[in-house]
Design an enzyme around this catalytic site. Structure first.
Site, PDB file in Angstrom:
ATOM      1  N   HIS A   1     -14.965  55.385  -2.326  1.00  0.00           N
ATOM      2  CA  HIS A   1     -16.403  55.634  -2.374  1.00  0.00           C
ATOM      3  C   HIS A   1     -16.760  56.658  -1.299  1.00  0.00           C
ATOM      4  O   HIS A   1     -16.834  56.323  -0.112  1.00  0.00           O
ATOM      5  CB  HIS A   1     -17.183  54.334  -2.124  1.00  0.00           C
ATOM      6  CG  HIS A   1     -17.071  53.332  -3.221  1.00  0.00           C
ATOM      7  ND1 HIS A   1     -17.683  53.511  -4.450  1.00  0.00           N
ATOM      8  CD2 HIS A   1     -16.420  52.138  -3.292  1.00  0.00           C
ATOM      9  CE1 HIS A   1     -17.422  52.467  -5.222  1.00  0.00           C
ATOM     10  NE2 HIS A   1     -16.649  51.621  -4.546  1.00  0.00           N
TER      11      HIS A   1
ATOM     12  N   HIS B   1     -11.329  55.934  -9.232  1.00  0.00           N
ATOM     13  CA  HIS B   1     -10.502  54.728  -9.363  1.00  0.00           C
ATOM     14  C   HIS B   1      -9.155  55.135  -9.948  1.00  0.00           C
ATOM     15  O   HIS B   1      -9.075  56.006 -10.818  1.00  0.00           O
ATOM     16  CB  HIS B   1     -11.185  53.721 -10.293  1.00  0.00           C
ATOM     17  CG  HIS B   1     -10.236  52.726 -10.904  1.00  0.00           C
ATOM     18  ND1 HIS B   1      -9.758  52.850 -12.190  1.00  0.00           N
ATOM     19  CD2 HIS B   1      -9.647  51.611 -10.394  1.00  0.00           C
ATOM     20  CE1 HIS B   1      -8.943  51.852 -12.457  1.00  0.00           C
ATOM     21  NE2 HIS B   1      -8.856  51.080 -11.388  1.00  0.00           N
TER      22      HIS B   1
ATOM     23  N   ASN C   1      -5.187  53.110 -10.899  1.00  0.00           N
ATOM     24  CA  ASN C   1      -4.403  51.887 -10.886  1.00  0.00           C
ATOM     25  C   ASN C   1      -3.135  52.120 -11.697  1.00  0.00           C
ATOM     26  O   ASN C   1      -3.182  52.719 -12.770  1.00  0.00           O
ATOM     27  CB  ASN C   1      -5.217  50.731 -11.496  1.00  0.00           C
ATOM     28  CG  ASN C   1      -4.388  49.475 -11.700  1.00  0.00           C
ATOM     29  OD1 ASN C   1      -3.748  49.301 -12.725  1.00  0.00           O
ATOM     30  ND2 ASN C   1      -4.414  48.613 -10.720  1.00  0.00           N
TER      31      ASN C   1
ATOM     32  N   HIS D   1      -9.683  65.903 -16.109  1.00  0.00           N
ATOM     33  CA  HIS D   1      -9.082  65.605 -17.408  1.00  0.00           C
ATOM     34  C   HIS D   1      -7.855  66.472 -17.680  1.00  0.00           C
ATOM     35  O   HIS D   1      -6.874  65.985 -18.263  1.00  0.00           O
ATOM     36  CB  HIS D   1     -10.123  65.773 -18.512  1.00  0.00           C
ATOM     37  CG  HIS D   1     -10.978  64.559 -18.698  1.00  0.00           C
ATOM     38  ND1 HIS D   1     -10.667  63.549 -19.573  1.00  0.00           N
ATOM     39  CD2 HIS D   1     -12.128  64.180 -18.094  1.00  0.00           C
ATOM     40  CE1 HIS D   1     -11.580  62.601 -19.526  1.00  0.00           C
ATOM     41  NE2 HIS D   1     -12.489  62.968 -18.636  1.00  0.00           N
TER      42      HIS D   1
ATOM     43  N   GLY E   1      -5.591  33.190  -9.068  1.00  0.00           N
ATOM     44  CA  GLY E   1      -5.609  32.699  -7.703  1.00  0.00           C
ATOM     45  C   GLY E   1      -5.263  33.756  -6.679  1.00  0.00           C
ATOM     46  O   GLY E   1      -4.734  33.445  -5.607  1.00  0.00           O
TER      47      GLY E   1
ATOM     48  N   ARG F   1      -5.852  37.075  -3.973  1.00  0.00           N
ATOM     49  CA  ARG F   1      -6.534  37.178  -2.685  1.00  0.00           C
ATOM     50  C   ARG F   1      -7.866  37.909  -2.877  1.00  0.00           C
ATOM     51  O   ARG F   1      -7.901  39.099  -3.174  1.00  0.00           O
ATOM     52  CB  ARG F   1      -5.620  37.936  -1.723  1.00  0.00           C
ATOM     53  CG  ARG F   1      -6.079  37.985  -0.286  1.00  0.00           C
ATOM     54  CD  ARG F   1      -4.958  38.593   0.562  1.00  0.00           C
ATOM     55  NE  ARG F   1      -5.301  38.612   1.974  1.00  0.00           N
ATOM     56  CZ  ARG F   1      -5.811  39.669   2.599  1.00  0.00           C
ATOM     57  NH1 ARG F   1      -6.053  40.784   1.933  1.00  0.00           N
ATOM     58  NH2 ARG F   1      -6.080  39.613   3.887  1.00  0.00           N
TER      59      ARG F   1
END
Length: 299
Positions: free
Chosen positions: A95, A105, A107, A144, A257, A259
């Site tokens: 950001h 972003h 990943n 792109h 579960g 973090r």
């Protein structure tokens, strides 16, 4: 090189480059989840906050395993529901402080699961997408084009498919609105076989800095005032809404579960909401909605 080693190297390369540009070090927070938890494993969360260029930049590596795949990971693989699994990946959201620099972003990840027949199945996912507050066509085209070039060695069909997938995924259904100008996104991907599917994932990860840094350099010194800052904070609200309501990665982490501090590193440091804020026609803010928050071919 193992997949885990590659991912740690990717994280280190990206954070060291961003730290050099910003002049602010990343805080490195290694963590461990011991056996006996719903999820066990380890990771490194790296976070830069309060920098002159990046108001908040989070980049996390995780390598975890569990006894039961969460529902978000088996939407398209019902035969693996409840199967033991191993997952590893790098995820980042940056950001910037200047409203003329877009949020980004990226990943990349791999999941392995053991099926009912004892066979280990692996698949890959990832991508990158750009979320501007003030749109510039050359930025969208560059982003792109870099994504397209990264995917070109794996077949001419990959960029159009993954670009469309990104447009459909990063869409705020409750707002009927795109999150940004998109990029590429893929999930549950294994069609090229283990080695080439991994190579495709790595090519996307390796292309990130090339896709984003030229945009940062072009926009980071652009003058702005309170009007631009207010609009940036308002638009960041859409980012929060998507990540909490629709994002499968967030759901996977919370359902398994994971973090919470690491899962929610994508959240911006400051954000605002306003009731039915509509930009005045003919303004740059209105231009964002009409020309950039729409599905279109950028290259």
């Amino acid at each position: 090189m193992t997949v885990s080693t590659y991912l740690r190297s990717l994280q280190a390369s990206i954070t060291s480059t961003i730290s050099a540009i910003d002049g602010t070090p990343f805080l490195s927070d290694p963590w461990q989840k011991p056996p006996g938890d719903l999820l066990q494993g380890h990771g490194i969360t790296q976070i830069l906050e309060g920098g002159p260029i990046f108001e908040r930049a989070g980049c996390g590596f995780s390598h975890v395993s569990g006894h039961k795949l969460p529902p978000s990971a088996t939407q398209h693989r019902p035969e693996l529901a409840g199967a033991p699994f191993e997952a590893m990946g790098v995820s980042l959201v940056f950001h910037p402080r200047n409203p003329y620099v877009p949020t980004v972003h990226m990943n990349v990840r791999m999941i392995l699961a053991t099926g009912p027949d004892g066979q280990v199945v692996s698949w890959f996912g990832g991508g990158m997408d750009l979320t501007p507050y003030y749109g510039f066509e050359e930025d969208a085209v560059h982003f792109h084009q870099t994504c397209k070039s990264a995917l070109a060695p794996f077949g001419g069909d990959k960029y159009p498919r993954f670009k469309t997938w990104c447009d459909e995924y990063f869409y705020l259904k409750h707002r009927h609105e795109q999150r940004g100008v998109g990029g590429v996104f893929f999930d549950d991907f294994s069609e090229l076989g283990p080695d080439q599917s991994l190579a495709l994932m790595q090519s996307v990860g390796n292309a990130f800095l090339q896709a984003y840094l030229p945009i940062v350099e072009r926009r980071k010194d652009t003058a702005y005032g309170q009007r631009e800052r207010d609009f940036q904070l308002y638009r960041r609200g859409r980012y929060v809404e998507f990540n909490l309501v629709w994002d499968r990665g967030t759901h996977f982490g919370l359902q398994s579960g994971g973090r919470s501090e690491s899962i929610l590193l994508s959240m911006p440091p400051l954000v605002s909401w306003a009731y039915q804020q509509v930009p005045e026609a003919g303004t740059p803010e209105a231009d964002l909605y009409s020309r950039f928050l729409v599905r279109k071919d950028w290259v």
